[in-house]
Structure formats: structure tokens, C-alpha cells
Design a protein around this motif. Structure first.
Motif, PDB file in Angstrom:
ATOM      1  N   VAL A 139       0.853  -1.193   0.000  1.00  0.00           N
ATOM      2  CA  VAL A 139       0.000   0.000   0.000  1.00  0.00           C
ATOM      3  C   VAL A 139       0.889   1.243   0.000  1.00  0.00           C
ATOM      4  O   VAL A 139       1.883   1.300   0.723  1.00  0.00           O
ATOM      5  N   TRP A 141       0.773   5.626   0.040  1.00  0.00           N
ATOM      6  CA  TRP A 141       0.032   6.889   0.145  1.00  0.00           C
ATOM      7  C   TRP A 141       0.767   7.917  -0.693  1.00  0.00           C
ATOM      8  O   TRP A 141       1.992   8.035  -0.621  1.00  0.00           O
ATOM      9  N   SER A 166      -2.074  -1.251  -3.697  1.00  0.00           N
ATOM     10  CA  SER A 166      -3.033  -0.140  -3.792  1.00  0.00           C
ATOM     11  C   SER A 166      -2.250   1.161  -3.655  1.00  0.00           C
ATOM     12  O   SER A 166      -1.308   1.235  -2.869  1.00  0.00           O
ATOM     13  N   LEU A 168      -3.108   4.895  -2.561  1.00  0.00           N
ATOM     14  CA  LEU A 168      -4.167   5.734  -1.976  1.00  0.00           C
ATOM     15  C   LEU A 168      -3.794   7.200  -2.150  1.00  0.00           C
ATOM     16  O   LEU A 168      -2.649   7.584  -1.866  1.00  0.00           O
ATOM     17  N   SER A 173      -8.344   6.079  -5.226  1.00  0.00           N
ATOM     18  CA  SER A 173      -7.361   5.021  -5.000  1.00  0.00           C
ATOM     19  C   SER A 173      -7.322   4.101  -6.210  1.00  0.00           C
ATOM     20  O   SER A 173      -8.318   3.939  -6.921  1.00  0.00           O
ATOM     21  N   ALA A 187      -8.914   8.596  -0.378  1.00  0.00           N
ATOM     22  CA  ALA A 187      -8.459   8.007   0.886  1.00  0.00           C
ATOM     23  C   ALA A 187      -7.837   9.099   1.747  1.00  0.00           C
ATOM     24  O   ALA A 187      -7.664  10.239   1.300  1.00  0.00           O
ATOM     25  N   THR A 188      -7.528   8.719   2.959  1.00  0.00           N
ATOM     26  CA  THR A 188      -6.790   9.639   3.831  1.00  0.00           C
ATOM     27  C   THR A 188      -5.494   8.962   4.236  1.00  0.00           C
ATOM     28  O   THR A 188      -5.341   7.743   4.147  1.00  0.00           O
ATOM     29  N   ARG A 189      -4.580   9.799   4.659  1.00  0.00           N
ATOM     30  CA  ARG A 189      -3.226   9.309   4.922  1.00  0.00           C
ATOM     31  C   ARG A 189      -3.213   8.177   5.945  1.00  0.00           C
ATOM     32  O   ARG A 189      -2.429   7.238   5.838  1.00  0.00           O
ATOM     33  N   ASP A 190      -4.093   8.277   6.963  1.00  0.00           N
ATOM     34  CA  ASP A 190      -4.044   7.269   8.026  1.00  0.00           C
ATOM     35  C   ASP A 190      -4.541   5.898   7.551  1.00  0.00           C
ATOM     36  O   ASP A 190      -4.442   4.911   8.264  1.00  0.00           O
ATOM     37  N   MET A 191      -5.047   5.822   6.341  1.00  0.00           N
ATOM     38  CA  MET A 191      -5.481   4.514   5.816  1.00  0.00           C
ATOM     39  C   MET A 191      -4.297   3.706   5.299  1.00  0.00           C
ATOM     40  O   MET A 191      -4.413   2.515   5.026  1.00  0.00           O
ATOM     41  N   ALA A 192      -3.160   4.365   5.128  1.00  0.00           N
ATOM     42  CA  ALA A 192      -1.976   3.643   4.629  1.00  0.00           C
ATOM     43  C   ALA A 192      -1.051   3.336   5.791  1.00  0.00           C
ATOM     44  O   ALA A 192      -0.938   4.136   6.716  1.00  0.00           O
TER      45      ALA A 192
END
Ligand code: URA
Length: 476
Positions: A139, A141, A166, A168, A173, A187-192
């Protein structure tokens, strides 16, 4: 006011449909607006209801290709700009050839920014490993400067075809499951994930390719803008590496070659069409040349290379240094002389008192010729027909940079510049007048020094190489 509502930020088809309808209905740019968002009985209903009052038309391909790129620009008025151009084409059919026109120049500049943002994305996306029930996935970002996710994701698909990954971004994404590429919501940064062991790999890789002898902090920030640093594990090393001493050449020589990569596919962009076969096409800037070479089909070397590698350095350098062709690392990085031969060259230049950043460094052949051996890509010397085919690009670089002195490294470079076979050992060190008024000086290729079997001959040949470069200084 007629408002067209587009489905999403890169809704080229929606824009094209609306623009076509507006144009056929004779609605001028001042009476139109394009918005992105959910259609509330907007665009398509309204546009579909507009009756055609003007004759059918077809927009020039150059315009359509340019529009595809400009629509990826992050500016809110990009759709209006392109509709204004479409409208003006009605009475100014040659408009796309008028590069000085304010609207055309604006569109070209935005397309260039988009292309640059896509390039940065290819260079600065860093995947982090996550492990789930179904195995490993990767993943990343990334915050692209423009809406280039859809444009650029196929590059990662080809390069990392055997990994699930992925990317993001705040715009959306991209997801590759080893089978299909799909696009999902923002997406947002904290998702990575923030960190993993691969960070260590990147740091090691970066530390082993970082060359303090060539450090120019401002140039580095220009290329790797600080906005990207926070996602680059290796960026944390920069202050330390800047302070540290140079990396040892032997370690780089010993390092295994990177795995082969699939070549970049032809992009749809106008800039990436092979202009070089168009009658009268002459790149007017080095950037233009750098784009155009990606679509070069003058010989077959493009098929196995990752990308064409053009020259880099000072745009109006007095000194041009010409090598043979990009090697394994240059092919991946898209920059000349960044691998082991580049290390030798840099050290010799430094010893000769020449700052590489004051020179323009390029190659006689722009694509990496190699043959696979297991996971390695083994260098192959280009043949005369390939060198001749690529001379078109080298000559264009020479015309644009206008160096006073051209140093050729090895026989391929000499053939590329002089257009005749030479025995480098015989003509080495003798200034040769070139037709454009510049002077050529022939010397050996740095990788020749790397191949010498014993320490003593390496040392003496290196000394001669440095002496040749010192002679270059006297000609500048
Ligand atoms: N060798 C060359 O001739 N050129 C490069 O760019 C790298 C290695």
C-alpha cells in the motif's frame, strides 16, 4: 448561463460530450460553465436538450490529445480553457499551431505540469507491506500535484504485475489484484501503513545510490520537492548523507542488477507521439525532446527498455559529455550515468576540476540495449545502425545545448558524434573541429576502467582519463 456538471475530476468523456453539444448549439464560452459533482438534473439533461444550430465539426487530434492531458490539471478553470480553445477553433483552424497564443500556451503549460506530476508519481510512490489473510499486499500513500492517478496507475501495473498493491491518494485510490486494475474512492493518509521493513530496503538503496559529489541541494529539492519527502523513507537520510562521505564504487559494481522491467507503454498524450518522424518536427526545448524520445521508433531498442534516457545537466553548458547508452540503473532511473560508470566519471571529473553540474551529460544511444540472463540484464554494445538511428536525438541535443566542447567516452560515443568509425586510442586527446564550430575530444569510456583486470593498469589508465578531462578544461 449553461452549466455542465461532470461526474468526476477527470471526466474527459463528460466534458467532451458537453463541449460538443455547446459548440453545436452555438453557445459561446462566456455563456458556459463546467462543474464537477453530482448532476442535479444538470449537464446531460440540459446539454441533451440543446438543439444543434451549427454544422457538424471535428476537432483536430492535436486538440483532443491536449485536452485529455489538460483535464488532469488541478485548476478549476481547465474545462473552460479547453472549451474556449474548441470554440476558437471554429474560426481559427490553425490555432493549435500557434504556440505563442495565450490560450494555447496556457494549455501546453498545464499539460506539461500534468506530465511532470505523473513523472513525479512514478518516481516517488513508495509501497509499504501489509499482510492479511490472503497474503502480502503493498500500500502506498501519495499526494499527486494534479489528477494523475488514473493516468499513472497503469505504469505501476506493468512494473509490479506480480504484486497486489493499492495506491491511496486524496483524489481516489488505484487497486491492482494481479488481475485487474480498479479505481476506488478518495483516501486519507491514516489509511496507509506508516512503516515496515521495506523502509530499510529503500534507505539502503538510496544510501548506495546517493552521490555526495553531485549534491546540489537546490537542484535536489527542485526534482524531489519537499512535498514528497514525508512519504519517502529515504528522505530522512538526506541530512545524514549530505554530511557523509561518498559511496564506494566497488560496492555498487558488486551489487546485482535490478530486475528487468517492462517497457513503458505508449501513452495517449500528444506529447508522447513519435514526433520525430513528422516532417519538419524539431524539438525546440530539451523538455520537448525528453517527451518525444519516449515514443521513438527509429530502431527497435525501445522495445526492451524501460524508457528513453536523454541528456541531463546545464541547458546551455559549454561542455557536453557523451557516453554510449544508458545502463541498467540509468534505464530505471531515467537519468544518464547514475550507476557504476557514472561514479567513476564523477570522481574523475572532480579530480580534473570539472563540476558535473556545469556540464550536459548524455549518451549516443538513448535506450538500454541488453539481453536477459536470469534476472539480470546484460549490457550489449549498440550496432552502427542503432547509433546512426539515434544520432537524430544526439544532434538535436547538440543544437539545443550548443556546447563549445564535446567529450566522447568510448567508440560508440565517438561514432555518434563524428559519424565515422574511429580508433579512440589513436585519436584520443587530439582536439577535432566539428561542423557546428564546436570541438570534440575523444577519450575512453569509464566502464573500460572498471573492466581492467589489475590494480596497476586501472590506476594508470585512470590517470590518463583524468589527464584527458584536464585537457578538456583548457578548451572550455
Ligand atoms: N554508460 C554509458 O555510456 N552511459 C550511461 O549513461 C551509463 C553507463
Amino acid at each position: 448561463m449553461h452549466v455542465a456538471t461532470l461526474e468526476h475530476q477527470v471526466d474527459f468523456d463528460g466534458w467532451r460530450k458537453a463541449a460538443r453539444t455547446f459548440r453545436l448549439a452555438g453557445i459561446s464560452p462566456e455563456q458556459t460553465a463546467f462543474r464537477v459533482g453530482a448532476a442535479v438534473g444538470g449537464l446531460f439533461d440540459e446539454a441533451a436538450a440543446l438543439p444543434a444550430t451549427e454544422p457538424a465539426f471535428s476537432a483536430p487530434k492535436a486538440f483532443v490529445d491536449l485536452a485529455r492531458e489538460v483535464i488532469l490539471h488541478r485548476s478549476a478553470d481547465r474545462f473552460d480553457l479547453m472549451y474556449r480553445l474548441l470554440w476558437r477553433l471554429r474560426d481559427e483552424s490553425d490555432l493549435m499551431h500557434v504556440a505563442s497564443d495565450v490560450d494555447v500556451a496556457d494549455a501546453l503549460e498545464r499539460a506539461k505540469n500534468v506530465s511532470r506530476a505523473s513523472h513525479k508519481m512514478k518516481a516517488f510512490v513508495r509501497f509499504r507491506q501489509v499482510v492479511d489473510d490472503t497474503g502480502d499486499a503493498w500500500v502506498a500513500w501519495f499526494e499527486p500535484a494534479h489528477f494523475v492517478l488514473e493516468k499513472t496507475a497503469p505504469f505501476f501495473m506493468r512494473r509490479f504485475a506480480n504484486m497486489r498493491w493499492s495506491i491511496l491518494t486524496p483524489d481516489g485510490s488505484a487497486i491492482w489484484d494481479e488481475d485487474a486494475l480498479t479505481f476506488g474512492p478518495p483516501a486519507t493518509r491514516d489509511m496507509a501503513p506508516a512503516e515496515d521493513e521495506i523502509e530499510e530496503f529503500w534507505k539502503t538503496y538510496y544510501a548506495s545510490t546517493f552521490n555526495p559529489a553531485r549534491l546540489k541541494t537546490r537542484t535536489m529539492q527542485g526534482e524531489m520537492a519537499k512535498r514528497y519527502w514525508k512519504n519517502l523513507p529515504e528522505a530522512q537520510l538526506i541530512p545524514e548523507l549530505v554530511a557523509a562521505s561518498s559511496v564506494r564504487t566497488e560496492a555498487m559494481v558488486a551489487a546485482p542488477a535490478a530486475e528487468p522491467n517492462l517497457r513503458l507503454a505508449k501513452t495517449l498524450s500528444r506529447m508522447n507521439r513519435d514526433h520525430s518522424f513528422e516532417e519538419g518536427f524539431v524539438p525546440s526545448t530539451l523538455d520537448e525532446l525528453g517527451h518525444a524520445v519516449q515514443a521513438c521508433r527509429r530502431c527497435l531498442l525501445w522495445r526492451d527498455a524501460t524508457q528513453g534516457v536523454c541528456g541531463q545537466g546545464l541547458r546551455k553548458a559549454k561542455l557536453m559529455i557523451v557516453g554510449e547508452q544508458p545502463g541498467d540503473q540509468e534505464d530505471l532511473a531515467g537519468q544518464p550515468f547514475v550507476g557504476p560508470a557514472g561514479q567513476v566519471l564523477d570522481a574523475a571529473l572532480e579530480e580534473a576540476g570539472i563540476d558535473r553540474d556545469d556540464a550536459f551529460v548524455t549518451n549516443a544511444v538513448k535506450h538500454f540495449k541488453h539481453t536477459p540472463r536470469g534476472k539480470r540484464r546484460i549490457h550489449q554494445t549498440p550496432v552502427t545502425s542503432e547509433i546512426s538511428a539515434c544520432r537524430w536525438w544526439l544532434d538535436a541535443e547538440r543544437r539545443l545545448v550548443k556546447p563549445k566542447v564535446v567529450v566522447t567516452l568510448g567508440a560508440t560515443a565517438a561514432l555518434g558524434v563524428l559519424n565515422r568509425r574511429v580508433a579512440v586510442t589513436k585519436e584520443r586527446g587530439q582536439p577535432l573541429a566539428l561542423a557546428d564550430g564546436s570541438t570534440a575530444l575523444l577519450t575512453v569510456h569509464p566502464s573500460y576502467l572498471l573492466r581492467l583486470p589489475d590494480e596497476a593498469s586501472r590506476a594508470s589508465e585512470r590517470e590518463r582519463f583524468v589527464a584527458d578531462l584536464k585537457q578538456v578544461r583548457t578548451l572550455l
